[in-house]
Design a protein around this motif. Structure first.
Motif, short mmCIF file in Angstrom:
data_model
loop_
_atom_site.label_atom_id
_atom_site.label_comp_id
_atom_site.label_asym_id
_atom_site.label_seq_id
_atom_site.Cartn_x
_atom_site.Cartn_y
_atom_site.Cartn_z
N ASN A 170 0.85 -1.19 0.00
CA ASN A 170 0.00 0.00 0.00
C ASN A 170 0.89 1.24 0.00
OD1 ASN A 170 -2.22 1.61 0.09
ND2 ASN A 170 -2.83 1.06 2.16
N PRO A 202 1.13 5.16 -0.73
CA PRO A 202 0.34 6.37 -0.98
C PRO A 202 1.08 7.33 -1.93
CG PRO A 202 1.36 6.47 1.19
CD PRO A 202 1.72 5.14 0.59
N ALA A 231 5.81 10.11 1.74
CA ALA A 231 5.93 8.67 1.47
C ALA A 231 7.00 8.43 0.41
CB ALA A 231 4.60 8.09 1.03
N SER A 232 7.05 9.29 -0.59
CA SER A 232 8.07 9.15 -1.63
C SER A 232 9.46 9.38 -1.06
CB SER A 232 7.81 10.13 -2.77
OG SER A 232 6.65 9.77 -3.47
N ASP A 285 0.35 9.82 -3.64
CA ASP A 285 0.08 11.26 -3.57
C ASP A 285 0.67 11.93 -2.33
OD1 ASP A 285 -1.35 11.17 -5.96
OD2 ASP A 285 -3.20 10.62 -4.93
N ASP A 286 1.31 11.16 -1.48
CA ASP A 286 1.90 11.70 -0.26
C ASP A 286 3.40 11.92 -0.47
OD1 ASP A 286 2.90 12.25 2.25
OD2 ASP A 286 2.09 10.45 3.21
#
Length: 107
Positions: A12, A14, A20-21, A16-17
């Motif tokens: 999972n 995210p 997180a990248s 668009d975060d």
């Protein structure tokens, strides 16, 4: 011999975060350096631009590399030629099964 596999894929992610990248990139940076060998798989579904970058970077080292390319991967000729020029010792294979067989010989 004890082997540990580091897999950067998360069930999972995210996308668009932005944090997180950043976490993902830092994690991959750390564990690629810890690894004693690195495996790359280029599927037909995407160009894998980061994976191409990482293959280029790690091709400039003596670390053992395993490279697999789906026969329908859009940049297959680039992977083959660039790898052959810099790391002629790396045998590129064209199925996940052949890539797994290479790893079995490492163990």
């Amino acid at each position: 011999m004890f082997q540990t596999l580091f897999n950067p894929l998360r069930p999972n992610f995210p996308i668009d975060d932005p944090s997180a990248s950043v976490f993902q990139i830092q994690w991959e940076h750390e564990y690629l350096r810890k690894a004693t060998a690195i495996l790359f798989w280029f599927p037909a579904e995407t160009l894998c631009p980061i994976t191409l970058y990482e293959l280029g970077a790690w091709s400039m080292t003596t670390k053992p590399l395993f490279v697999g390319v789906h026969p329908d991967y859009a940049r297959i000729a680039d992977v083959e030629l660039q790898t052959r020029l810099v790391r002629p010792d790396v045998e590129i294979v064209y199925s996940v099964q052949a890539l797994a067989a290479q790893l079995r010989h490492l163990m």
